[in-house]
Design a protein around this motif. Structure first.
Motif, PDB file in Angstrom:
ATOM      1  N   PHE A  39       1.375  -2.794   0.199  1.00 22.46           N
ATOM      2  CA  PHE A  39       1.164  -4.185   0.599  1.00 22.46           C
ATOM      3  C   PHE A  39       2.395  -4.846   1.231  1.00 22.46           C
ATOM      4  O   PHE A  39       2.243  -5.600   2.194  1.00 22.46           O
ATOM      5  N   PRO A  40       3.620  -4.613   0.742  1.00 18.48           N
ATOM      6  CA  PRO A  40       4.753  -5.228   1.444  1.00 18.48           C
ATOM      7  C   PRO A  40       4.816  -4.821   2.922  1.00 18.48           C
ATOM      8  O   PRO A  40       5.041  -5.667   3.790  1.00 18.48           O
ATOM      9  N   MET A  41       4.577  -3.546   3.213  1.00 16.80           N
ATOM     10  CA  MET A  41       4.570  -3.090   4.607  1.00 16.80           C
ATOM     11  C   MET A  41       3.426  -3.742   5.385  1.00 16.80           C
ATOM     12  O   MET A  41       3.617  -4.214   6.506  1.00 16.80           O
ATOM     13  N   ILE A  42       2.228  -3.800   4.776  1.00 13.19           N
ATOM     14  CA  ILE A  42       1.066  -4.403   5.432  1.00 13.19           C
ATOM     15  C   ILE A  42       1.352  -5.859   5.775  1.00 13.19           C
ATOM     16  O   ILE A  42       1.116  -6.313   6.907  1.00 13.19           O
ATOM     17  N   PHE A  43       1.897  -6.613   4.810  1.00 12.98           N
ATOM     18  CA  PHE A  43       2.191  -8.025   5.067  1.00 12.98           C
ATOM     19  C   PHE A  43       3.339  -8.181   6.065  1.00 12.98           C
ATOM     20  O   PHE A  43       3.349  -9.140   6.840  1.00 12.98           O
ATOM     21  N   GLY A  44       4.284  -7.237   6.053  1.00 11.65           N
ATOM     22  CA  GLY A  44       5.364  -7.282   7.040  1.00 11.65           C
ATOM     23  C   GLY A  44       4.845  -7.074   8.448  1.00 11.65           C
ATOM     24  O   GLY A  44       5.223  -7.792   9.382  1.00 11.65           O
ATOM     25  N   ILE A  45       3.956  -6.085   8.623  1.00  9.31           N
ATOM     26  CA  ILE A  45       3.369  -5.840   9.945  1.00  9.31           C
ATOM     27  C   ILE A  45       2.522  -7.039  10.365  1.00  9.31           C
ATOM     28  O   ILE A  45       2.592  -7.482  11.518  1.00  9.31           O
TER      29      ILE A  45
END
Length: 198
Positions: A39-45
């Motif tokens: 999720f951190p990567m998803i929200f970052g993208i």
């Protein structure tokens, strides 16, 4: 306004869900780390896509296109980052049993991926140009475009990441893991080809 928002939502969802570097990375992250840790990567993208879309609507894309050196620099750095990620994915095998030892891409890494990805620039510039006649106020265009791309990215990347989670359950041997990771790494590496066609 509803006549504008429907096509805008459809455009951004199709653009976000189409295969590319971010979707491949989301699938690989789901495969290796699961949905929750991705999720951190998803929200970052998603934040990267939303902020890039808002910036494109505000005129930043015109500045980049007007400067060939800046445009070339973006392509070089973006290509290097995507190839580095592709290599990292391709050399992975089965995830370690102690998943605390593994580090998924962070929020900032996901955001950087989008800001360094010329496909993201092309999508958001195209959307800004297309919808500027329907939403002529630049502030409103930036707000709506940013929100639509951000939400579409969250939906799309969650689906792609979940696909990776399902695939992880189907893989039984170390060889299967290696083959799939090499395949995903190769797809991510191939995503740099369109970067040089623009």
């Amino acid at each position: 306004m509803l006549d504008t928002l429907g096509p805008l939502a459809l455009f951004t969802l199709v653009a976000a869900i189409s295969p590319g570097g971010a979707t491949t990375l989301a699938t690989a992250s789901g495969l290796q780390y699961g949905l929750a840790r991705s999720f951190p990567m998803i929200f970052g993208i998603a934040f990267g896509m939303a902020s890039l879309a808002a910036a494109a609507a505000g005129g930043l894309a015109s500045l980049v296109l007007a400067s060939p050196a800046l445009h070339l620099g973006l392509k070089i750095v973006g290509t290097a980052y995507l190839l580095w990620l592709a290599f990292a994915i391709a050399r992975k095998g089965r995830p370690p049993q102690n998943t605390q030892l593994a580090n998924p891409v962070s929020f900032w890494g996901g955001m950087g991926l989008l800001w360094l990805n010329p496909k993201g620039w092309a999508m958001t510039m195209g959307a800004a140009a297309s919808f500027s006649t329907l939403i002529p106020n630049p502030v409103n265009l930036a707000s709506w475009l940013g929100a639509a791309f951000g939400l579409s990215a969250i939906v799309s990347l969650t689906l792609w990441c979940s696909t990776g989670v399902v695939m992880a359950r189907l893989l039984k041997s170390e060889t299967q893991w290696k083959v799939l990771n090499i395949f995903l790494g190769s797809l991510l590496a191939a995503s740099v080809i369109p970067i040089w066609l623009f």
